[in-house]
Design an enzyme around this catalytic site. Sequence first.
Site, PDB file in Angstrom:
ATOM      1  CE  LYS A 490      -0.236  -0.360   4.984  1.00  0.00           C
ATOM      2  NZ  LYS A 490      -1.040  -1.068   6.134  1.00  0.00           N
ATOM      3  NE  ARG A 588      -7.036   0.459  10.822  1.00  0.00           N
ATOM      4  CZ  ARG A 588      -6.084   0.301  10.571  1.00  0.00           C
ATOM      5  NH1 ARG A 588      -4.866   1.282  10.440  1.00  0.00           N
ATOM      6  NH2 ARG A 588      -5.669  -0.924   9.788  1.00  0.00           N
ATOM      7  CE1 TYR A 716      10.331  32.465   3.017  1.00  0.00           C
ATOM      8  CE2 TYR A 716      10.690  30.202   3.059  1.00  0.00           C
ATOM      9  CZ  TYR A 716      10.458  31.407   2.394  1.00  0.00           C
ATOM     10  OH  TYR A 716      10.173  31.330   1.185  1.00  0.00           O
ATOM     11  CG  MET A 765       7.408  24.166  -0.970  1.00  0.00           C
ATOM     12  SD  MET A 765       6.500  25.039  -2.071  1.00  0.00           S
ATOM     13  CE  MET A 765       5.280  25.845  -0.881  1.00  0.00           C
TER      14      MET A 765
HETATM   15  C1  LIG Z   1      -0.249  -1.852   6.845  1.00  0.00           C
HETATM   16  C2  LIG Z   1      -0.687  -3.277   7.268  1.00  0.00           C
HETATM   17  C3  LIG Z   1      -0.147  -4.345   7.369  1.00  0.00           C
HETATM   18  C4  LIG Z   1       1.662  -4.241   7.760  1.00  0.00           C
HETATM   19  O1  LIG Z   1       1.905  -3.587   8.776  1.00  0.00           O
HETATM   20  P1  LIG Z   1       3.558  -3.659   8.872  1.00  0.00           P
HETATM   21  O2  LIG Z   1       3.495  -3.044  10.313  1.00  0.00           O
HETATM   22  O3  LIG Z   1       3.988  -2.597   7.744  1.00  0.00           O
HETATM   23  O4  LIG Z   1       4.144  -5.086   8.389  1.00  0.00           O
HETATM   24  C5  LIG Z   1      -0.723  -5.383   7.863  1.00  0.00           C
HETATM   25  N1  LIG Z   1      -2.243  -5.498   7.994  1.00  0.00           N
HETATM   26  C6  LIG Z   1      -2.836  -4.461   7.680  1.00  0.00           C
HETATM   27  C7  LIG Z   1      -4.069  -4.761   7.923  1.00  0.00           C
HETATM   28  C8  LIG Z   1      -2.344  -3.242   7.546  1.00  0.00           C
HETATM   29  O5  LIG Z   1      -3.004  -2.214   7.229  1.00  0.00           O
END
Ligand SMILES: *Cc1c(COP(=O)(O)O)cnc(C)c1O
Length: 821
Positions: A490, A588, A716, A765
Amino acid sequence: MNHILYSVEEISSTIGGKSFVENPDSQIRTLLTDSRKLTDTEKGIFFALKGRRHGHTFIKDAYDAGVRNFVISDETIDRSSYSGSNFYIVEDTLKSLQDLAAHHRLKFSYPVIGITGSNGKTVVKEWLYQLLAPENNIVRSPRSFNSQIGVPLSVWEMNEENNLGIFEAGISRKGEMENLAKVIRPSIGIFTNIGEAHYEGFENTEEKIKEKLKLFEDVDTFIYSCKYLGEYAGELPGKNRFTWCYRDKADLDVFDDEVLEGKFQFLRARYNGEDIEALIPFTDQASIENGIICWATLLAMGYEPEEADRRLAKLLPVNMRLELKNGINNCSLIDDSYSLDLSSLAIALDFLQQQNQHLRRTLILSDIPGDTLDPLLIYEKVARLLENKSVDRLIAIGPHIKKYAAEFNVETIFFEDTDELISKLPSLKLANETILLKGARAYEFERISALLTHKVHETILEINLTAVEHNLNYYKTLLNPGVKIMAIVKAFSYGSGSFEIANLLEFNKVDYLAVAYADEGVSLRKDGITLPIMVMNPDVMAFETIIENSLEPEIYSFRIFEEFLEVLNRKNISHYPVHIKLDTGMHRLGFEEKDIVKLIGLLSETDAMRVESIFSHLVASEDESEDDLTKEQVKKFEQMSGMIKEKLAYPLLRHVLNTSGISRFPDSQFDLVRLGIGLYGIDSSNKEGSPLQTVTSLKTSISQIKEIRAGETVGYGSSGKMPQGGKIATVKIGYADGYSRALSNGVGKMLINGKQVPTVGKICMDMCMLDVTGLNVSEGDEVIVFNNEIRVEDIAKKINTIPYEILTGISQRVKRVYYYE
Ligand SMILES: *Cc1c(COP(=O)(O)O)cnc(C)c1O
């Protein structure tokens, strides 16, 4: 180049064990250990090595590709499914591989240089190759092939046309060097150095040295430094010894050094009662020592000091990387233009073959140097490689390769020299393809590379794909047999780029990928990724897209369940794979305990969906003080998922562990683990020392240098105070690139020419300023924002956040460059 052909009898008498021969006339010249990288299969012999993945699983792949000779250790393999094959059943396939290479080694009596030590092995090997190439036909380890498998594969390349071998050996535990010594049998030994290298599995330095020296037990000449072995209490090997040292009694006593023009290291030494000198075109400490080792080796081999000096001055940098970059016209470019020989060509072609982002693969290749070899044999071998590695087009440069045009069965275009190719570049219409650049030095392929590469904003994030692979393999070693891996990609693979990482993971046969949003999955599908992909945050609006792209949604609530079911029913789809998310404490997304009975009812009523897996996410798997909570979560998960599993009459997977969960809760792996940040080199549960390799390095450069007078301020809001005055460097990275403003005014540090320097003033920036007072730096110098020395973890801690946020915050305008080591 014409490799010795081995008969079935010679093979079986060398490696022992039991042979089952159906094909007594087959001849063998190529060793195969990786079913994904097969060449010359008809004359190949496949070793089913027991590693992280059991080699025996790949016998079928190898058989289908045409291999008919197999060394295996599993007697239960059903040989009848592989008709026409020879099977050699041995106890230990790795040992057989080494035995065969050792047997091959004994056929040659020319000198062999063996190199070991903690660091510098590959550079010393490559430099000696450069230095000794003029009058020798050298066979050497490709890249850093120095392991239990790499060494036999390297030594197997020895043949009659060579007159010198150079091989490196690396070990990670006791007992390994003896095996490598039998394979290499060096006549000249070089011990580079001994470092504090951790994870080497040795009790102390003494023991580590003793093990490494086993490589040299039978050498005629042993070359080493008193700096590293002066205190060693054990016996040193070698009939003759050649030592080097700084200002100490040694055959080569280096007593003076001086940097010239910021570019050269000038060295003077006492040798044979005379003062001699050498110039090395590098100034960093590691290169200087590697240069001195090469100097000592030339002298020990009888070269005159003047000749050694002339050759050393021409040393070229060793770049062992295979870089993957974005090129013009949507091409991907693999830049390996620094050297050319057959074995490095084969490795680069493997990498080319792994790239699936474009349908077409093109190789740009120059004449292959090698005066004493029969060119027909060389180009025949090249032609065979091109066919095996799915190359579609060969663009060849040079007068020799052209003569063998008839050998090639792919589309070919020939040019006389690099200039001609450059002038005709537009007519080649390079677009939407993967291009490998592989040229001998003299052909200056860097000029072609520059034309084919996009100009980059000079801040780049380098991603070491070899390290990702290493980290993946490390976690595999922690898994119980049969446990699958879902790799989390992701947020652009935690900032490291999506396709490139996913492609590597697919190649390394992980079982699933997971992304956060449907769009991320769609773009992976567009790039040709075929692994199952779980979407963790599926939007109702995206359900059609999810189905069209064979993505698998996470179902976390009754609302999502109903909506997805409706789409499936409307489309008349059944058994669509989905993943059920349970909330065991994160609060969540996910079904809670009170929902389970209703959920089971709904799932049993429909056959539109098939539950592929049930999972939950841990709240604090990295945190020891929260272990009670974690165990409670796991227990809850086991109960809740158990109820569902029991009621559904088909097999499904259960999973709960993320990266630090994998490291810390080996008993809770269930059927699958979800590996995220660990792949990218970070695991906060590794308290002291990490077995992971750093994956990402963020680099930029200096735009301008200014002298600041006492009392003047920087940036700045005048917050950058320099009461004594000094010197600042303005560098091309700011908060819009992901370098947080919280790192202003000395909180952040960067690395210039090996020195850590603090930020001054506020981070802007697009830029920020560094205090470089008293340092010898120039505009254009490279600046490292983070790497294995300035670690992402440390930056995160300083500004009270987590590495995840730093990595995913590197903006998309920062170009990503991928490389293999
Ligand atoms: C991001 C995520 C992971 C991975 O977690 P890490 O700590 O990066 O290994 C696993 N399961 C879910 C549901 C996640 O959202």
